[in-house]
Design a protein around this motif. Structure first.
Motif, mmCIF file in Angstrom:
data_model
loop_
_atom_site.group_PDB
_atom_site.id
_atom_site.type_symbol
_atom_site.label_atom_id
_atom_site.label_comp_id
_atom_site.label_asym_id
_atom_site.label_seq_id
_atom_site.Cartn_x
_atom_site.Cartn_y
_atom_site.Cartn_z
ATOM 1 N N PHE B 17 0.818 -1.220 0.000
ATOM 2 C CA PHE B 17 0.000 0.000 0.000
ATOM 3 C C PHE B 17 0.854 1.273 0.000
ATOM 4 O O PHE B 17 0.532 2.235 -0.653
ATOM 5 C CB PHE B 17 -0.932 0.000 1.214
ATOM 6 C CG PHE B 17 -2.243 -0.624 0.898
ATOM 7 C CD1 PHE B 17 -3.294 0.142 0.438
ATOM 8 C CD2 PHE B 17 -2.403 -1.989 1.010
ATOM 9 C CE1 PHE B 17 -4.497 -0.437 0.112
ATOM 10 C CE2 PHE B 17 -3.603 -2.570 0.684
ATOM 11 C CZ PHE B 17 -4.651 -1.800 0.233
ATOM 12 N N GLN B 21 1.352 1.526 -4.071
ATOM 13 C CA GLN B 21 0.109 2.235 -4.354
ATOM 14 C C GLN B 21 0.128 3.655 -3.793
ATOM 15 O O GLN B 21 -0.822 4.416 -4.006
ATOM 16 C CB GLN B 21 -1.072 1.464 -3.761
ATOM 17 C CG GLN B 21 -0.959 -0.018 -4.023
ATOM 18 C CD GLN B 21 -2.298 -0.659 -4.269
ATOM 19 O OE1 GLN B 21 -3.198 -0.032 -4.794
ATOM 20 N NE2 GLN B 21 -2.420 -1.915 -3.893
ATOM 21 N N LEU B 23 -0.378 4.856 -0.830
ATOM 22 C CA LEU B 23 -1.539 5.168 0.004
ATOM 23 C C LEU B 23 -1.080 5.182 1.467
ATOM 24 O O LEU B 23 -0.144 4.487 1.847
ATOM 25 C CB LEU B 23 -2.631 4.109 -0.161
ATOM 26 C CG LEU B 23 -3.376 4.102 -1.501
ATOM 27 C CD1 LEU B 23 -4.286 2.893 -1.570
ATOM 28 C CD2 LEU B 23 -4.171 5.363 -1.694
ATOM 29 N N GLY B 24 -1.743 5.976 2.281
ATOM 30 C CA GLY B 24 -1.459 5.980 3.716
ATOM 31 C C GLY B 24 -0.124 6.596 4.070
ATOM 32 O O GLY B 24 0.555 6.153 4.988
ATOM 33 N N ASN B 113 -7.690 7.558 6.809
ATOM 34 C CA ASN B 113 -6.529 6.961 6.157
ATOM 35 C C ASN B 113 -6.957 6.337 4.833
ATOM 36 O O ASN B 113 -7.822 5.462 4.787
ATOM 37 C CB ASN B 113 -5.932 5.897 7.080
ATOM 38 C CG ASN B 113 -4.611 5.389 6.588
ATOM 39 O OD1 ASN B 113 -4.319 5.466 5.403
ATOM 40 N ND2 ASN B 113 -3.816 4.873 7.492
ATOM 41 N N CYS B 114 -6.332 6.772 3.749
ATOM 42 C CA CYS B 114 -6.762 6.283 2.444
ATOM 43 C C CYS B 114 -6.399 4.818 2.238
ATOM 44 O O CYS B 114 -7.010 4.137 1.427
ATOM 45 C CB CYS B 114 -6.175 7.149 1.334
ATOM 46 S SG CYS B 114 -4.445 7.493 1.567
ATOM 47 N N ALA B 115 -5.404 4.330 3.007
ATOM 48 C CA ALA B 115 -5.060 2.916 2.856
ATOM 49 C C ALA B 115 -6.219 2.041 3.303
ATOM 50 O O ALA B 115 -6.519 1.019 2.683
ATOM 51 C CB ALA B 115 -3.809 2.600 3.674
ATOM 52 N N GLY B 118 -8.880 2.467 0.855
ATOM 53 C CA GLY B 118 -8.366 1.862 -0.376
ATOM 54 C C GLY B 118 -8.564 0.361 -0.403
ATOM 55 O O GLY B 118 -8.986 -0.199 -1.420
#
Lengths: 288, 191
Positions: B17, B21, B23-24, B113-115, B118
């Motif tokens: 992640f 990606q 993310l987070g 948190n986008c993770a 996500g």
């Protein structure tokens, strides 16, 4: 119709989430001990650890269960101590004022000239790190390393680094928490009654010859102070004079006699005047 | 079973992640100063991600799809995640007070948190079954934990390193993260 279903679905989800949360906050509620909270108000809240408990919170819990005495806190102001004792239902002892206040004493006079250095240290500014290299940059094995680890360790900003690479204590700020004591790799810092004025500013147990070689202001164990002291408060053991503070009357005769000025009379410190300015100059000792 | 192990490795290493990606990054930079708090944060995120994966899958397939409300997935997931994080916070405050204090503001930040969001959206996008979604969420969390721990270990050493003053703190952390992300490209093609 579609929009109503959407709103209804989201509301339902939110409703169940709300129920879950309110259940959780009920189930996992933290019982806050009101007594502990109240005690915590009187404590300084600096978490210095001088009382031996993990921070003021821990001390407050110990107080509330009567495991500790409020006197263990050396930082608390006299006013708050009285309030705290009243709150705890303890005898408000009137002798709290006469109770001696501890302060840090750095037992080194600090010969600063370059001839007393083995080398110039240019590593990490930390006493422990400096000691790892040849036991520090100074010839005297007992000398203050002068990298200021104790200054960094003081949570109250009472210590500052003086010009002679010896930390200087601001007595008005020192609360006697002893956080600086373990920071010194040479074990130079002792907690003594802060109102005492006469101190032996040396920790060297080396012979006179050795002390002379790497310092001009160290104790050489000549025993002149022992002889001159009217109350017998000073004894010289292992080439080092030691003051028994219970017998010392702060008369300062020993300091006058001391040939190297290792014994030193601190002036009264009403303001934040630093100790270093009034320390004996090295020139005096030079003439001897 | 092989499929599940494949997804686990995919989500931990290949599509990490943080590194792959991106993310987070907020907790990745914010809580990686100390190893201990990084460990706690990593575990908290792993736990929240795993539970999110388990909860959002039935939410989507059993509620949103039958009602033809698939377009509500983002807002519904955020709602559930926010409630979950609050729940974890309340439980943690009671059971692990030191960890709670160490995490500080970052625990509520898991909410956004986008993770975490996500992993819920990726599960839907890739049409994972329930078991696959759970494994993917767990792997994503473990990958995040691993990234955080590696980063914290490096940053604790960076504290002692002599770097230009303007690079101290977040800048050198971003550069470190970038180099690590480049290194993680090495895993691509593994699955």
């Amino acid at each position: 119709m579609q929009i109503i279903i959407a709103v209804a679905v989201l509301s339902t989800i939110a409703f169940f989430a709300g129920i879950l949360l309110s259940y959780a906050s009920e189930k996992f509620q933290i019982e806050t001990d009101e007594k502990t909270e109240e005690i915590l108000k009187y404590l300084p809240g600096v978490n210095c650890g001088a009382c031996g408990y993990p921070g003021c919170q821990g001390f407050a819990q110990a107080l509330s269960s009567n495991e500790a005495s409020p006197d263990s806190c050396t930082v608390i102001s006299a006013k708050n101590l009285t309030k705290l004792k009243t709150f705890l239902g303890l005898e408000t002892a009137d002798n709290s004022k006469s109770q001696k206040r501890l302060g840090a004493l750095i037992k080194c006079n600090g010969s600063d000239s370059e001839e007393h250095m083995k080398f110039t240290y240019e590593g990490i500014k930390d006493c422990q790190a400096a000691v790892l290299l040849q036991n520090g940059p100074w010839k005297c094995p007992h000398r203050c390393v002068g990298m200021g680890s104790c200054v960094a360790a003081c949570p109250f900003g009472a210590l500052s680094m003086g010009e002679k690479h010896i930390p200087v204590l601001d007595e008005s700020k020192c609360v006697g928490c002893a956080a600086c004591v373990p920071a010194c790799p040479k074990n130079l810092i002792k907690m003594v009654d802060i109102d005492r004025r006469v101190h032996v500013l040396c920790n060297s147990t080396d012979t006179a010859k050795e002390v002379r070689e790497h310092c001009k202001v160290g104790c050489i164990g000549c025993k002149l102070c022992e002889k001159v002291c009217p109350t017998g408060a000073i004894t010289v053991t292992d080439n080092l004079a030691k003051i028994d503070y219970s017998k010392c009357t702060d008369c300062g005769l020993c300091a006058e006699k001391c040939p190297t000025k290792a014994i030193f009379v601190e002036p009264e410190q009403p303001n934040t005047e630093s100790v270093k300015e009034t320390q004996p100059t090295e020139n005096k000792a030079d003439k001897k | 079973m092989t499929q599940l192990i494949g997804i686990l490795i995919l989500s931990i290493f290949v599509e990490n992640f943080v590194f792959s990606q991106i993310l987070g990054l907020c907790p990745f930079i914010g809580v990686s100063n100390k190893f201990d708090s990084a460990y706690g944060m990593g575990l908290a995120v792993t736990f929240v991600m795993f539970v999110t994966g388990i909860v959002t899958w039935p939410l989507y397939h059993l509620i949103l799809v039958p009602l033809q409300l698939e377009y509500l997935e983002t807002i519904a997931f955020i709602l559930v995640i926010a409630a979950l994080v609050q729940f974890v916070e309340i439980v943690m405050k009671k059971t692990a007070r030191n960890l709670y204090q160490a995490l500080g503001v970052y625990l509520p930040l898991i909410t956004t948190n986008c993770a975490v969001l996500g992993v819920a959206l990726i599960n839907i996008k890739r049409n994972y079954s329930f078991a696959e979604a759970a494994v993917n969420a767990l792997g994503g969390g473990l990958g995040f934990l691993m990234a955080l721990l590696i980063m914290a270990g490096i940053r604790e050493r960076l504290e002692l390193a002599e770097i230009p003053a303007s690079m101290k703190g977040a800048p050198i952390a971003f550069i470190t993260g970038g180099i690590m992300a480049a290194a993680f490209i090495g895993f691509s093609g593994l699955i």
